[in-house]
Design a protein around this motif. Structure first.
Motif, PDB file in Angstrom:
ATOM      1  N   ILE B  11     -33.728  -1.140  11.264  1.00 36.23           N
ATOM      2  CA  ILE B  11     -33.820  -1.974  12.269  1.00 36.23           C
ATOM      3  C   ILE B  11     -33.309  -0.924  13.813  1.00 36.23           C
ATOM      4  O   ILE B  11     -32.112  -0.456  13.446  1.00 36.23           O
ATOM      5  CB  ILE B  11     -33.519  -3.208  12.453  1.00 36.23           C
ATOM      6  N   GLU B  17     -34.110  -9.487  19.772  1.00 34.78           N
ATOM      7  CA  GLU B  17     -35.241  -9.219  18.796  1.00 34.78           C
ATOM      8  C   GLU B  17     -34.547  -8.557  17.550  1.00 34.78           C
ATOM      9  O   GLU B  17     -35.197  -9.205  16.655  1.00 34.78           O
ATOM     10  CB  GLU B  17     -36.357  -8.210  19.564  1.00 34.78           C
ATOM     11  N   HIS B  21     -35.268  -9.750  13.765  1.00 32.11           N
ATOM     12  CA  HIS B  21     -36.272  -9.078  12.580  1.00 32.11           C
ATOM     13  C   HIS B  21     -35.168  -9.399  11.399  1.00 32.11           C
ATOM     14  O   HIS B  21     -35.541  -9.455  10.345  1.00 32.11           O
ATOM     15  CB  HIS B  21     -36.033  -7.632  13.173  1.00 32.11           C
ATOM     16  N   SER B  24     -35.266 -12.720   9.773  1.00 29.85           N
ATOM     17  CA  SER B  24     -36.645 -12.889   9.418  1.00 29.85           C
ATOM     18  C   SER B  24     -36.886 -12.310   8.157  1.00 29.85           C
ATOM     19  O   SER B  24     -37.403 -12.897   6.888  1.00 29.85           O
ATOM     20  CB  SER B  24     -37.741 -12.420  10.283  1.00 29.85           C
ATOM     21  N   THR B  74     -38.117  -0.767  12.478  1.00 29.83           N
ATOM     22  CA  THR B  74     -38.701  -1.719  13.597  1.00 29.83           C
ATOM     23  C   THR B  74     -38.121  -1.577  14.779  1.00 29.83           C
ATOM     24  O   THR B  74     -36.985  -1.327  14.783  1.00 29.83           O
ATOM     25  CB  THR B  74     -38.684  -3.179  13.070  1.00 29.83           C
ATOM     26  N   ASN B  76     -36.887  -2.565  18.537  1.00 30.40           N
ATOM     27  CA  ASN B  76     -36.523  -3.735  19.393  1.00 30.40           C
ATOM     28  C   ASN B  76     -35.658  -2.992  20.425  1.00 30.40           C
ATOM     29  O   ASN B  76     -34.337  -3.025  20.517  1.00 30.40           O
ATOM     30  CB  ASN B  76     -35.652  -4.474  18.302  1.00 30.40           C
ATOM     31  N   GLU B  99     -41.981  -3.685  18.607  1.00 25.12           N
ATOM     32  CA  GLU B  99     -42.115  -4.940  19.667  1.00 25.12           C
ATOM     33  C   GLU B  99     -43.214  -4.685  20.711  1.00 25.12           C
ATOM     34  O   GLU B  99     -43.351  -3.691  21.199  1.00 25.12           O
ATOM     35  CB  GLU B  99     -41.102  -5.177  19.751  1.00 25.12           C
ATOM     36  N   ALA B 126     -46.031  -5.702  17.055  1.00 24.28           N
ATOM     37  CA  ALA B 126     -45.440  -6.926  16.534  1.00 24.28           C
ATOM     38  C   ALA B 126     -45.844  -7.930  17.480  1.00 24.28           C
ATOM     39  O   ALA B 126     -45.042  -8.639  18.133  1.00 24.28           O
ATOM     40  CB  ALA B 126     -44.016  -6.840  16.450  1.00 24.28           C
ATOM     41  N   GLU B 128     -46.274 -11.900  17.297  1.00 24.17           N
ATOM     42  CA  GLU B 128     -46.151 -12.904  16.149  1.00 24.17           C
ATOM     43  C   GLU B 128     -46.945 -14.002  16.355  1.00 24.17           C
ATOM     44  O   GLU B 128     -47.334 -14.837  15.412  1.00 24.17           O
ATOM     45  CB  GLU B 128     -44.475 -13.289  16.253  1.00 24.17           C
ATOM     46  N   LEU B 305     -43.218 -10.020   9.552  1.00 19.22           N
ATOM     47  CA  LEU B 305     -42.470  -9.026   9.148  1.00 19.22           C
ATOM     48  C   LEU B 305     -42.953  -8.803   7.661  1.00 19.22           C
ATOM     49  O   LEU B 305     -43.037  -7.887   7.220  1.00 19.22           O
ATOM     50  CB  LEU B 305     -41.363  -8.939   9.672  1.00 19.22           C
TER      51      LEU B 305
END
Lengths: 372, 372, 372, 372
Positions: B11, B17, B21, B24, B74, B76, B99, B126, B128, B305
């Protein structure tokens, strides 16, 4: 049997509840996997196995219990079979998850608890309301002091009739809607309030819509009094048209919370042509409807079964036990007795020799026997 | 890198955010696990790592990219860093989850898509809302024909201001609430309607509550016209007191559906003392509030995710792509241009040399340049 | 004519709106009584007279205007007749109540205002939303400072198509749903905000469901910009199945309020057999419905007409005037022009020689003429 | 006394209920006008008279009864005074409107009915729920067959405590919340179901929040069984924080309806600064609130009093009679007896010599006396 990795699960049953169990383990696959299903009706367990990719199928659950790798077995069968199945599972050395209500009688409930204790296996009582996300939020707020002293918990579940045909037959179910869904409300109020002793039970019952199909009551109002002074008000119905309702309301001296599980989550929807699926027992998807989403998740069913698997691995402490189920059983008995006498029944109420709870509605114990 | 088992995730970021992640992946742990976090601010990634049990911490994401086992990263981070980070990740041979919004400019969006294609890695955008369970249910009903021909999709997200401080700085964000949350509505309407071409964009923007903090707009109304004749109506606000709102409404010739994500799911609650947590941006937990439950789940964040991890393993086909993000980027540009001119802007609209979208609100291209 | 006692009223028309007027005066009978009804279709005014006990019936409203005791006449007739009727009523020395929208053209609106002024009679513009109890409560709260500075007012009315058949004919109505119901939203936002000047109008229009019946738009989104910086967002539809919707939302820097007139007041009801009446345009009373109660009252219709009678007696000051109607007319014109050009249209916008507003959608004035 | 024109009304009392009566006659002024008010507390009736333009003020209601033109007198006084006042009014030859509950004892109720019959005057029992527009709609639908056979009527009223201080004193009120608000639910269920005989009453009572102020119960659950098989479930509370709640739910074999009077009509509103008025017993107007509008109207209070005046003129037949009030009184007595014994009490239940209903909670009659 393994002591790590995914818990291997066998499902007894192939109907509505068994399907939910299989689906739930798919939704939360981290802790467990279903490796077998057993159900006597030819074709049924095969269909379930195909739908969920379950490798092994049995027509006699006792055969399934011989499978070495299976660690946990979930019971989705008529109530009058719960006790014998639990005994068999426990004696096969496997962990037991038993659907609600726990049993037909207190004697059975005692036996189930005893045999599991003796065999050193878990007896999990599958009360999903203790895992329902919306209701868990209410409980969290209560525990954080949001409502001051909680003095009234209301829990209600209403729809147009039971999923399983055998529930119409009181010899298999033990009673009507109070057996079928009152057990949810009893366990929920008890848990929500922190398991205070239950002082008394009052029930008003009637058969409004389904007298042609069953001798069981299809509507019940139940009032519980707890030793801490709080009250539980439980309403259940099989006589409610228009689709399923489930709600909880919390009243405290300094706050309230209203948790409506279905209409309070749904997407109000109008459709002329209709669509796939709205909600349990919805009579139609045309016109205005209240479709729900992720129904199993919003009941907490995957979370519940995941929790039981975690308990098997020692990662969690069992939230809903056989003892909880036995207490519910006692309240069910007291409730039918109360409906039969028009009086609230004090606990403990442990009459002996009652074959099925609903017998007490029709022929209550005498006041003398009640207090014995 | 592994080709089976759980996808190992790194990450970038340690703020709001990034926390989502990490949370999640914990909620749905079956497909992926977070093994590293990178963020330059000392203490921040350490705190996140501790909270979620993430074993490795970096202060330079480029160091993290050297970890062999990490397969998916990911992003963020502030919008103006998305492009460079994506390039670095892709060149390290790792899968990219970026994101929203994708980038600051169309040139960046193009570069991101190109580099991922060249390196043979996934570029997941991303968004959602494509996974939000309540909205997914609306989409399912639409696809089942519930509404006849859908002619209007409304999507709205409103609260009192952005989570991340950098969003007030338009040089880092590229714009105000339309950049921050309009991107959700654009992607959602487009996806809901089955990705028809977008014909035109109209925006009305203003700064009502936060002129002291930002040059960006804090309120935006956006109208999309699609080639299939349907309309999208998107409302976003950073100027809405009282807690977050997110809703979608679907209008078709034969049906409608109203999906209210927060107040429409919550437990209306009154509390004098207050309690732990109500909902994003709620100013208080005292008095009447609308607490939500399983917030991440109800947004679809774990599902999103999990899906990206499944795509890495070839189990799913990517639902939200870099190309989707690029289209959103084009609409964002057209929207600001429209707000600057008071006219709807036809697509394609691919102006060159625009540094950040909001520049077009302040100084729109001339009509001639617009149509060039 | 009397100067005290109940105001004697004559109604022009015998359709949907005329019925509402007659019913409304019955609900609030203190200030006025209906003594006559005029409508050309044989049998129609007779039926209305019978239903509400109206003593006198005419087939030519000009005959009714000769009745000495009648003091106030309400116009419930196709839009293209409003001007001539107003002229006739005023010239007969009687007070005028004209249903919305005021007229077909600005020239007509001017003439109506002028003739009433000249004849010394009231020209009341029948905009009931200014009297809708739920919306009046929102206005009261706004005026008490509940929302800080109000920056956005949303008003929406949606159903499946107009009550009166003549509204499909744009030569009689002047346009589609924007003429029919947009006029409500325009007047409402303007009044709610305290009548600030309107700076600009933007409209997006389409015909989604009724192209077989009308050339008029059946769906419209309208954005108003006010000189005080606030925005109005108006949505109207004749393409919404499932029954009528009417709602208002208020957004301020320090508060919000959501006023849902129908579903937000109704009794959610499930009925297998159905029942008498649910709500305007409801397609059925079976299944789930949202029945309303005291529909006229909850729209404010009796209150509105009572107010007009009180104004005649000098007890109240007119809340909704011919001038308001003229401004709405100007916005209607600007809205169609905007839908035709894809640009927001600045006010004042007073084009000459436009026969009916919808002409500007099909053939907008050139930018040059627009600004002339 | 006149036999035509507006009914001239005298109001006894100057508190909360008296104010509602005065306001209600202003809202519907067609049939009646208030010409006098009587209340012993210096200044209070004067203030009410000033507020509503009532010309005559008395400090002894018996003086007011000497006014020749007064035709109807409404009683808004502590329960223990209802009987004597009714006697005096009737003997003065005037029509009686008595606020709920009718009396302290059945003996009083009998006397009130007898004296009015003897004097040839009306004894109207002021139960406004029979006029509440939303509930009247539910009743209309039921009578149209919407729900098939109605088997359960729920009625609930909850707030944080009584309006009038004297209600804390059980010697003046006769009991707690069951006396104060249970009377509403009893009368409502009875009327809704078409006045079937009431078979039995069960009550569960407790004092949760106000033991420091009153000996009366502040929370009550009541179950009524009717001879037609239907059930009434009534909940009332003075222990509910957050503002008043009033709702009715109807369950039939073929339909259901949910009528929520407050939250189900209100405008969900967030306000940082607050505003004028939200709803009865609302603790604040800041934060989220549920403001109602036209509160009296939505309770049906003006409609109720207008109806009583119409009955005086022979235009309507009395909907809520002294006999209704007496039946409610019997149920109240039975309810307290039930709460005292934990048993449902069969009707008829007409114990002699009970000074106030709540005495039976504390010291119930023996089973033998009960059935005597």
């Amino acid at each position: 049997m393994a002591t790590s990795g995914k818990v291997k699960v066998g499902i007894i049953g192939s109907g509505f509840e068994a399907d939910i169990h299989a689906a739930s383990f798919k939704i939360m696959p981290e802790e467990a996997e279903v490796v077998a299903v057993a159900s006597p009706t030819r074709g049924h367990p095969e269909a379930l196995a195909k739908k969920y990719g379950i490798p092994r199928v049995f027509h006699d659950y006792r055969e399934m219990l011989k499978e070495k790798d299976i660690e946990m077995v979930t019971i989705n069968a008529p109530n009058h079979l719960h006790c014998a199945m639990t005994r068999d599972i426990a004696q096969a050395g496997k962990q037991v998850v038993c659907e609600k209500p726990l049993a037909m009688t207190l004697e059975e409930a005692d036996e189930m608890i005893d045999v599991c204790k003796k065999q050193g296996v878990m007896l999990a009582y599958a009360e999903e309301l203790l895992f329902t996300p919306k209701y868990v939020k209410a409980k969290q707020m209560a525990d954080q002091g949001a409502f001051g002293k909680v003095y009234l918990v209301k829990q209600s579940e209403k729809h147009s009739g039971p999923h399983a045909g055998w529930f119409w037959d009181v010899d298999k179910s033990g009673g009507g809607v109070f057996m079928d869904m009152g057990c949810h409300g009893i366990a929920f109020c008890y848990w929500f309030l922190g398991r205070p002793k239950i002082k008394s039970v009052y029930c008003q019952m009637a058969t409004y819509a389904h007298a042609d199909k069953t001798k069981g009551e299809d509507n019940c109002i139940c009032i519980l009094e707890f030793e801490n002074g709080a009250t539980g008000l439980i309403e259940d119905s099989w006589a409610k048209p228009g689709g399923m309702d489930d709600y909880t309301e919390i009243y405290g001296t300094r706050g309230v919370s209203y948790a409506d599980l279905h209409m309070g989550n749904a997407l109000p929807t109008f459709s002329e042509p209709g669509y796939g699926y709205a909600v349990e027992k919805a009579p139609s998807t045309q016109g205005w409807t209240y479709p729900v989403f992720e129904e199993h998740w919003n009941y907490g069913l995957p979370q519940e079964l995941d929790h039981f698997a975690r308990c098997v691995r020692g990662k969690d402490t069992l939230r809903s036990t056989g003892e909880d189920g036995r207490l519910v059983q006692e309240v069910l008995l007291a409730g039918y007795q109360s409906a039969g006498t028009g009086r609230k029944v004090e606990l403990p109420f442990r009459p002996k020799g009652v074959k099925k709870p609903i017998d007490l509605w029709w022929k209550p114990l005498s006041a003398r026997a009640e207090n014995a």
